[in-house]
Design a protein around this motif. Sequence first.
Motif, PDB file in Angstrom:
ATOM      1  N   ASP A   1       0.239 -30.826   9.156  1.00  0.00           N
ATOM      2  CA  ASP A   1      -0.525 -31.934   8.575  1.00  0.00           C
ATOM      3  C   ASP A   1      -0.408 -33.206   9.404  1.00  0.00           C
ATOM      4  O   ASP A   1      -1.349 -33.999   9.477  1.00  0.00           O
ATOM      5  CB  ASP A   1      -0.064 -32.198   7.142  1.00  0.00           C
ATOM      6  CG  ASP A   1      -0.529 -31.119   6.171  1.00  0.00           C
ATOM      7  OD1 ASP A   1      -1.478 -30.387   6.528  1.00  0.00           O
ATOM      8  OD2 ASP A   1       0.063 -31.001   5.084  1.00  0.00           O
ATOM      9  N   ASN A   2       0.748 -33.434  10.037  1.00  0.00           N
ATOM     10  CA  ASN A   2       0.894 -34.575  10.930  1.00  0.00           C
ATOM     11  C   ASN A   2      -0.060 -34.481  12.107  1.00  0.00           C
ATOM     12  O   ASN A   2      -0.711 -35.458  12.478  1.00  0.00           O
ATOM     13  CB  ASN A   2       2.339 -34.682  11.428  1.00  0.00           C
ATOM     14  CG  ASN A   2       3.207 -35.577  10.574  1.00  0.00           C
ATOM     15  OD1 ASN A   2       3.165 -36.792  10.684  1.00  0.00           O
ATOM     16  ND2 ASN A   2       3.987 -34.963   9.694  1.00  0.00           N
ATOM     17  N   VAL A   3      -0.146 -33.290  12.685  1.00  0.00           N
ATOM     18  CA  VAL A   3      -1.031 -33.093  13.839  1.00  0.00           C
ATOM     19  C   VAL A   3      -2.493 -33.265  13.437  1.00  0.00           C
ATOM     20  O   VAL A   3      -3.291 -33.861  14.169  1.00  0.00           O
ATOM     21  CB  VAL A   3      -0.805 -31.700  14.462  1.00  0.00           C
ATOM     22  CG1 VAL A   3      -1.840 -31.422  15.556  1.00  0.00           C
ATOM     23  CG2 VAL A   3       0.604 -31.599  15.032  1.00  0.00           C
ATOM     24  N   ALA A   4      -2.836 -32.784  12.267  1.00  0.00           N
ATOM     25  CA  ALA A   4      -4.233 -32.801  11.815  1.00  0.00           C
ATOM     26  C   ALA A   4      -4.662 -34.140  11.227  1.00  0.00           C
ATOM     27  O   ALA A   4      -5.844 -34.337  10.945  1.00  0.00           O
ATOM     28  CB  ALA A   4      -4.446 -31.696  10.778  1.00  0.00           C
ATOM     29  N   LEU A   5      -3.712 -35.078  11.044  1.00  0.00           N
ATOM     30  CA  LEU A   5      -4.019 -36.334  10.363  1.00  0.00           C
ATOM     31  C   LEU A   5      -5.205 -37.093  10.971  1.00  0.00           C
ATOM     32  O   LEU A   5      -6.077 -37.563  10.220  1.00  0.00           O
ATOM     33  CB  LEU A   5      -2.778 -37.222  10.328  1.00  0.00           C
ATOM     34  CG  LEU A   5      -2.916 -38.541   9.551  1.00  0.00           C
ATOM     35  CD1 LEU A   5      -3.266 -38.273   8.088  1.00  0.00           C
ATOM     36  CD2 LEU A   5      -1.629 -39.354   9.661  1.00  0.00           C
ATOM     37  N   PRO A   6      -5.302 -37.241  12.293  1.00  0.00           N
ATOM     38  CA  PRO A   6      -6.467 -37.956  12.836  1.00  0.00           C
ATOM     39  C   PRO A   6      -7.795 -37.317  12.466  1.00  0.00           C
ATOM     40  O   PRO A   6      -8.802 -38.007  12.262  1.00  0.00           O
ATOM     41  CB  PRO A   6      -6.234 -37.906  14.359  1.00  0.00           C
ATOM     42  CG  PRO A   6      -4.761 -37.736  14.501  1.00  0.00           C
ATOM     43  CD  PRO A   6      -4.359 -36.863  13.359  1.00  0.00           C
TER      44      PRO A   6
ATOM     45  N   LYS B   1     -11.123 -28.970   6.222  1.00  0.00           N
ATOM     46  CA  LYS B   1      -9.752 -28.457   6.301  1.00  0.00           C
ATOM     47  C   LYS B   1      -9.619 -27.263   7.240  1.00  0.00           C
ATOM     48  O   LYS B   1      -8.661 -27.212   8.030  1.00  0.00           O
ATOM     49  CB  LYS B   1      -9.248 -28.099   4.902  1.00  0.00           C
ATOM     50  CG  LYS B   1      -7.756 -27.831   4.848  1.00  0.00           C
ATOM     51  CD  LYS B   1      -7.278 -27.723   3.412  1.00  0.00           C
ATOM     52  CE  LYS B   1      -5.766 -27.594   3.351  1.00  0.00           C
ATOM     53  NZ  LYS B   1      -5.268 -27.548   1.951  1.00  0.00           N
ATOM     54  N   PRO B   2     -10.515 -26.271   7.216  1.00  0.00           N
ATOM     55  CA  PRO B   2     -10.383 -25.143   8.151  1.00  0.00           C
ATOM     56  C   PRO B   2     -10.413 -25.595   9.615  1.00  0.00           C
ATOM     57  O   PRO B   2      -9.653 -25.077  10.438  1.00  0.00           O
ATOM     58  CB  PRO B   2     -11.593 -24.262   7.817  1.00  0.00           C
ATOM     59  CG  PRO B   2     -11.916 -24.596   6.400  1.00  0.00           C
ATOM     60  CD  PRO B   2     -11.638 -26.053   6.260  1.00  0.00           C
ATOM     61  N   GLU B   3     -11.264 -26.558   9.927  1.00  0.00           N
ATOM     62  CA  GLU B   3     -11.332 -27.079  11.293  1.00  0.00           C
ATOM     63  C   GLU B   3     -10.034 -27.784  11.660  1.00  0.00           C
ATOM     64  O   GLU B   3      -9.519 -27.631  12.780  1.00  0.00           O
ATOM     65  CB  GLU B   3     -12.512 -28.040  11.435  1.00  0.00           C
ATOM     66  CG  GLU B   3     -12.653 -28.608  12.845  1.00  0.00           C
ATOM     67  CD  GLU B   3     -13.765 -29.643  12.963  1.00  0.00           C
ATOM     68  OE1 GLU B   3     -13.876 -30.253  14.038  1.00  0.00           O
ATOM     69  OE2 GLU B   3     -14.503 -29.847  11.972  1.00  0.00           O
ATOM     70  N   ARG B   4      -9.491 -28.542  10.709  1.00  0.00           N
ATOM     71  CA  ARG B   4      -8.237 -29.258  10.970  1.00  0.00           C
ATOM     72  C   ARG B   4      -7.107 -28.278  11.235  1.00  0.00           C
ATOM     73  O   ARG B   4      -6.317 -28.471  12.168  1.00  0.00           O
ATOM     74  CB  ARG B   4      -7.873 -30.168   9.792  1.00  0.00           C
ATOM     75  CG  ARG B   4      -8.925 -31.223   9.468  1.00  0.00           C
ATOM     76  CD  ARG B   4      -8.336 -32.353   8.636  1.00  0.00           C
ATOM     77  NE  ARG B   4      -7.677 -31.948   7.415  1.00  0.00           N
ATOM     78  CZ  ARG B   4      -8.214 -31.956   6.201  1.00  0.00           C
ATOM     79  NH1 ARG B   4      -9.499 -32.296   6.044  1.00  0.00           N
ATOM     80  NH2 ARG B   4      -7.506 -31.621   5.144  1.00  0.00           N
ATOM     81  N   ARG B   5      -7.025 -27.241  10.429  1.00  0.00           N
ATOM     82  CA  ARG B   5      -5.949 -26.264  10.604  1.00  0.00           C
ATOM     83  C   ARG B   5      -6.086 -25.510  11.927  1.00  0.00           C
ATOM     84  O   ARG B   5      -5.089 -25.250  12.610  1.00  0.00           O
ATOM     85  CB  ARG B   5      -5.958 -25.270   9.432  1.00  0.00           C
ATOM     86  CG  ARG B   5      -5.388 -25.856   8.149  1.00  0.00           C
ATOM     87  CD  ARG B   5      -5.274 -24.814   7.065  1.00  0.00           C
ATOM     88  NE  ARG B   5      -4.527 -25.316   5.919  1.00  0.00           N
ATOM     89  CZ  ARG B   5      -4.357 -24.643   4.792  1.00  0.00           C
ATOM     90  NH1 ARG B   5      -4.902 -23.436   4.646  1.00  0.00           N
ATOM     91  NH2 ARG B   5      -3.655 -25.171   3.801  1.00  0.00           N
TER      92      ARG B   5
END
Length: 349
Positions: A108-113, A121-125
């Motif tokens: 979640d830290n990496v995906a925060l931006p 969410k799928p793209e962030r993960r």
Amino acid sequence: MDTVCSAPAEAVVRLIELKRKFGTTAALDGVSLTVRKGEILGIIGRSGAGKSTLIRCLNGLERPDSGQVLVEGRDLARLSERELQPLRRRIGMIFQHFNLLSAKTVEDNVALPLKIEGRAKPERRQRAAELLDLVGLAEKAKAYPASLSGGQKQRVGIARALAARPALLLSDEATSALDPETTASILALLKDINRRLGLTIVLITHEMEVVRTIADRIAVIDAGRIVEEGPVWKVFAEPRSEVTRSLLGTIRPRLPSEIAARLSQQPGGEAILRVEAAGEGARQPFLAELATAAGLPFRLIHGGMDHIQGQPVASLFLAVPARDAGAAGQFLDAHGIKTEVLGYVAGDA
């Protein structure tokens, strides 16, 4: 509306006559600098030299009093806060103390931006997984920052900075809180990212060893001014400013203290010569020729040969009979080898 300014095609960043004062103190006093696409530029200086103000101007957190901050041709100093937001996403940032959110997982830290951008969410993960694999932490996706070492936290910070696919990565003293072994691994990672992604990186640091290890070019800042810049090997071999020479003192060979304490400016005994060579000059067998072709005796008392950016850089201290000091200096100078008589010692050095 922002102004699009012409700039060399290869320039990701151009700073033009940047000035910033705090009260009567000039933090930046006419800084002009270009950062080319795909290079690693090291900006180095002592505490209070202006490094922090410079990096805050680069990411738009600080407004200069005058001058231009061009990132991909757009002047940050002329943009409104709303107009700055999309451009800030083109600038990744890694920090000395990591700045991770302790209540969020590594993933979640990496995906925060990307979450801030409104990505699904799928793209962030998926993006977080790619980046954690890149920095060697794929197995830590569900872990929390408290369980990580300092080096692992910084790897997470690097992954987060890359999430939005920036054109520029700013590193603000990113290794100064790490031990030497961990520092080396983080610098190797940044160099690998630079090569694989072609990412432009600006390193702000006070450590010459950091610049020596991975930078292509170096800019030395002092009292808000750039006092020296150029290829790292060239600046290390032939520092022009006193500030650069002082900063290099931590990693360049120094005359042993027991010899320095005996130095006199009165000719006699042995002369102590500082000998510096770089590039083609350092590739010559100049010491052998000093003894054979010139027939001048000498003793090597300290120093050695280094390689920076594939270029040999020699920094040596020789002892020669005082009567031969002038001839030795002339011979070496004629071969492009820089020499300086530091003084004289009675007896053997």
